[in-house]
Design a protein around this motif. Structure first.
Motif, PDB file in Angstrom:
ATOM      1  N   GLU A  57       0.457  -2.086 -11.950  1.00 36.56           N
ATOM      2  CA  GLU A  57       0.054  -2.304 -13.336  1.00 36.56           C
ATOM      3  C   GLU A  57      -1.397  -2.782 -13.415  1.00 36.56           C
ATOM      4  OE1 GLU A  57       1.691  -1.576 -15.980  1.00 36.56           O
ATOM      5  OE2 GLU A  57       3.646  -1.094 -15.134  1.00 36.56           O
ATOM      6  N   LEU A  58      -1.800  -3.631 -12.479  1.00 34.64           N
ATOM      7  CA  LEU A  58      -3.156  -4.179 -12.516  1.00 34.64           C
ATOM      8  C   LEU A  58      -4.208  -3.149 -12.111  1.00 34.64           C
ATOM      9  CD1 LEU A  58      -2.603  -7.732 -10.979  1.00 34.64           C
ATOM     10  CD2 LEU A  58      -3.164  -7.204 -13.353  1.00 34.64           C
ATOM     11  N   PHE A  59      -3.929  -2.400 -11.047  1.00 33.23           N
ATOM     12  CA  PHE A  59      -4.959  -1.543 -10.460  1.00 33.23           C
ATOM     13  C   PHE A  59      -4.700  -0.045 -10.621  1.00 33.23           C
ATOM     14  CE2 PHE A  59      -4.805  -5.503  -7.954  1.00 33.23           C
ATOM     15  CZ  PHE A  59      -6.038  -6.014  -8.314  1.00 33.23           C
ATOM     16  N   GLY A  60      -3.507   0.336 -11.077  1.00 33.30           N
ATOM     17  CA  GLY A  60      -3.193   1.739 -11.225  1.00 33.30           C
ATOM     18  C   GLY A  60      -2.758   2.365  -9.911  1.00 33.30           C
ATOM     19  N   HIS A  61      -2.295   3.605  -9.959  1.00 34.86           N
ATOM     20  CA  HIS A  61      -1.871   4.297  -8.739  1.00 34.86           C
ATOM     21  C   HIS A  61      -2.107   5.804  -8.885  1.00 34.86           C
ATOM     22  CE1 HIS A  61       1.936   4.365 -11.178  1.00 34.86           C
ATOM     23  NE2 HIS A  61       1.880   5.644 -10.812  1.00 34.86           N
ATOM     24  N   THR A  62      -2.156   6.461  -7.735  1.00 35.57           N
ATOM     25  CA  THR A  62      -2.310   7.912  -7.721  1.00 35.57           C
ATOM     26  C   THR A  62      -0.931   8.566  -7.716  1.00 35.57           C
ATOM     27  OG1 THR A  62      -2.347   7.987  -5.305  1.00 35.57           O
ATOM     28  CG2 THR A  62      -4.466   7.739  -6.446  1.00 35.57           C
ATOM     29  N   ARG A  63      -0.913   9.825  -8.024  1.00 33.64           N
ATOM     30  CA  ARG A  63       0.330  10.585  -7.954  1.00 33.64           C
ATOM     31  C   ARG A  63       0.838  10.620  -6.506  1.00 33.64           C
ATOM     32  NH1 ARG A  63       1.086  17.014  -9.557  1.00 33.64           N
ATOM     33  NH2 ARG A  63       3.306  17.144  -9.037  1.00 33.64           N
ATOM     34  N   GLY A  64       2.105  10.287  -6.310  1.00 36.30           N
ATOM     35  CA  GLY A  64       2.710  10.310  -4.985  1.00 36.30           C
ATOM     36  C   GLY A  64       2.422   9.085  -4.149  1.00 36.30           C
ATOM     37  N   ALA A  65       1.798   8.052  -4.731  1.00 31.30           N
ATOM     38  CA  ALA A  65       1.457   6.853  -3.958  1.00 31.30           C
ATOM     39  C   ALA A  65       2.694   6.121  -3.459  1.00 31.30           C
ATOM     40  CB  ALA A  65       0.601   5.912  -4.810  1.00 31.30           C
ATOM     41  N   PHE A  66       3.788   6.247  -4.198  1.00 29.76           N
ATOM     42  CA  PHE A  66       5.057   5.638  -3.804  1.00 29.76           C
ATOM     43  C   PHE A  66       6.167   6.377  -4.532  1.00 29.76           C
ATOM     44  CE2 PHE A  66       2.982   3.137  -7.136  1.00 29.76           C
ATOM     45  CZ  PHE A  66       3.923   3.207  -8.157  1.00 29.76           C
ATOM     46  N   THR A  67       7.397   6.103  -4.139  1.00 26.53           N
ATOM     47  CA  THR A  67       8.540   6.759  -4.764  1.00 26.53           C
ATOM     48  C   THR A  67       8.548   6.485  -6.266  1.00 26.53           C
ATOM     49  OG1 THR A  67       9.824   6.501  -2.743  1.00 26.53           O
ATOM     50  CG2 THR A  67      11.045   6.967  -4.763  1.00 26.53           C
ATOM     51  N   GLY A  68       8.612   7.535  -7.035  1.00 28.54           N
ATOM     52  CA  GLY A  68       8.623   7.397  -8.489  1.00 28.54           C
ATOM     53  C   GLY A  68       7.259   7.562  -9.137  1.00 28.54           C
ATOM     54  N   ALA A  69       6.201   7.615  -8.315  1.00 29.56           N
ATOM     55  CA  ALA A  69       4.851   7.803  -8.866  1.00 29.56           C
ATOM     56  C   ALA A  69       4.609   9.293  -9.085  1.00 29.56           C
ATOM     57  CB  ALA A  69       3.812   7.218  -7.925  1.00 29.56           C
ATOM     58  N   ILE A  70       5.138   9.811 -10.185  1.00 32.33           N
ATOM     59  CA  ILE A  70       5.091  11.252 -10.423  1.00 32.33           C
ATOM     60  C   ILE A  70       3.773  11.704 -11.037  1.00 32.33           C
ATOM     61  CG2 ILE A  70       7.600  11.446 -10.638  1.00 32.33           C
ATOM     62  CD1 ILE A  70       7.269  11.388 -13.669  1.00 32.33           C
ATOM     63  N   LYS A  71       2.970  10.749 -11.481  1.00 36.61           N
ATOM     64  CA  LYS A  71       1.652  11.089 -12.008  1.00 36.61           C
ATOM     65  C   LYS A  71       0.727   9.888 -11.851  1.00 36.61           C
ATOM     66  CE  LYS A  71       2.791   9.843 -16.784  1.00 36.61           C
ATOM     67  NZ  LYS A  71       2.804  10.305 -18.202  1.00 36.61           N
ATOM     68  N   ILE A 113      -3.684   2.186  -6.020  1.00 42.95           N
ATOM     69  CA  ILE A 113      -2.728   2.311  -4.920  1.00 42.95           C
ATOM     70  C   ILE A 113      -2.657   3.787  -4.522  1.00 42.95           C
ATOM     71  CG2 ILE A 113      -0.314   2.022  -4.227  1.00 42.95           C
ATOM     72  CD1 ILE A 113      -0.070  -0.196  -6.262  1.00 42.95           C
ATOM     73  N   GLY A 114      -2.809   4.037  -3.240  1.00 44.97           N
ATOM     74  CA  GLY A 114      -2.762   5.407  -2.751  1.00 44.97           C
ATOM     75  C   GLY A 114      -4.098   6.110  -2.731  1.00 44.97           C
ATOM     76  N   SER A 115      -5.183   5.385  -3.045  1.00 46.53           N
ATOM     77  CA  SER A 115      -6.507   6.005  -3.093  1.00 46.53           C
ATOM     78  C   SER A 115      -7.511   5.162  -2.316  1.00 46.53           C
ATOM     79  CB  SER A 115      -6.984   6.147  -4.538  1.00 46.53           C
ATOM     80  OG  SER A 115      -8.323   6.591  -4.594  1.00 46.53           O
ATOM     81  N   THR A 116      -8.500   5.820  -1.726  1.00 43.39           N
ATOM     82  CA  THR A 116      -9.602   5.128  -1.064  1.00 43.39           C
ATOM     83  C   THR A 116     -10.859   5.126  -1.923  1.00 43.39           C
ATOM     84  OG1 THR A 116     -10.232   7.180   0.069  1.00 43.39           O
ATOM     85  CG2 THR A 116      -8.727   5.690   1.239  1.00 43.39           C
ATOM     86  N   GLU A 117     -10.776   5.706  -3.098  1.00 40.39           N
ATOM     87  CA  GLU A 117     -11.929   5.751  -3.996  1.00 40.39           C
ATOM     88  C   GLU A 117     -12.199   4.361  -4.581  1.00 40.39           C
ATOM     89  OE1 GLU A 117     -13.214   7.569  -8.367  1.00 40.39           O
ATOM     90  OE2 GLU A 117     -11.333   8.191  -7.399  1.00 40.39           O
TER      91      GLU A 117
END
Length: 235
Positions: A57-71, A113-117
């Motif tokens: 919630e704080l930092f956001g996530h990429t698609r596929g970063a974890f189970t359920g992260a569909i977008k 989460i899931g990104s190096t950018e």
């Protein structure tokens, strides 16, 4: 006076006090008197969100970063860019998440989460806690460097029973707030009702006073809030 002095200065603030003393009210007052008042204000209760979700919630996530992260999801720091983020009960943030918060506080940098950018944001952080953070630091339960980054200015909110002069001001604020909501303008306390409020100890602090005023607005027949509109507990 303290709020008015620090609000225009773009520095982080730590608000401490018992639960219900009005810490978010102070955070919003700081916003109202700041240069960021037209920018986003996001309030986050760190105690109400599970740790694994709070980071997303704080930092956001990429698609596929974890189970359920569909977008891809945008985080609150990105949404609050240029504005203010209020971290309530910041003491409940895990040590690992505190490290990520420290990076934002120091440099304004973060990554989803899931990104190096590396992304950047310019956000004023106002944090609040009902716990003694200095004690938690000594016990190794809160990171010292995060504490000092948050605690540039410390505002301690005494219990409402110890600042009786605030009661009529807060009561009138809530009467206007809920009077506007329920289409009952120009409400005010009778002298008898105000006297009752001033003799009550308010174990629930500002939150309890707010509930009382909302109840009084609902039951008000005219513009005057009388003792009969107040709950039995106050007598």
């Amino acid at each position: 006076k303290l709020i008015g002095r620090i609000a225009p200065r773009d520095i982080n603030v730590l608000i401490t006090g018992e639960s219900g003393t009005g810490k978010e009210l102070v955070a919003r007052a700081i916003l109202h008197h700041s240069l960021r008042r037209e920018r986003p204000f996001l309030a986050v209760n760190c105690a109400a969100i599970p740790e694994h979700l709070l980071e997303s919630e704080l930092f956001g996530h990429t698609r596929g970063a974890f189970t359920g992260a569909i977008k891809e999801a945008t985080g609150w720091f990105e949404c609050a860019d240029g504005g203010t983020i209020f971290l309530d009960e910041v003491n409940d943030m895990s040590p690992a998440l505190q490290v990520r918060l420290l990076r934002v506080l120091q440099t304004g940098e973060y990554s989803q989460i899931g990104s190096t950018e590396i992304r950047h944001c310019h956000v004023r952080v106002v944090a609040a806690t009902s716990q003694d953070l200095r004690k938690l630091v000594r016990e190794g339960k809160f990171r010292e460097e995060v504490y000092y980054r948050l605690n540039v200015i410390d505002i301690w909110l005494p219990p409402l029973r110890d600042r009786k002069c605030d009661i009529p001001l807060l009561a009138q604020h809530f009467l206007k707030l809920y009077g506007d909501k329920y289409n009952k303008p120009n409400l005010h306390l009778s002298k008898e009702a105000e006297a009752l409020l001033l003799t009550y100890d308010f174990p629930g602090h500002v939150r309890e006073l707010e509930n009382m005023m909302q109840r009084a607005v609902i039951f008000a027949e005219d513009e005057v809030i009388a003792p009969r509109h107040l709950p039995e507990a106050i007598f």
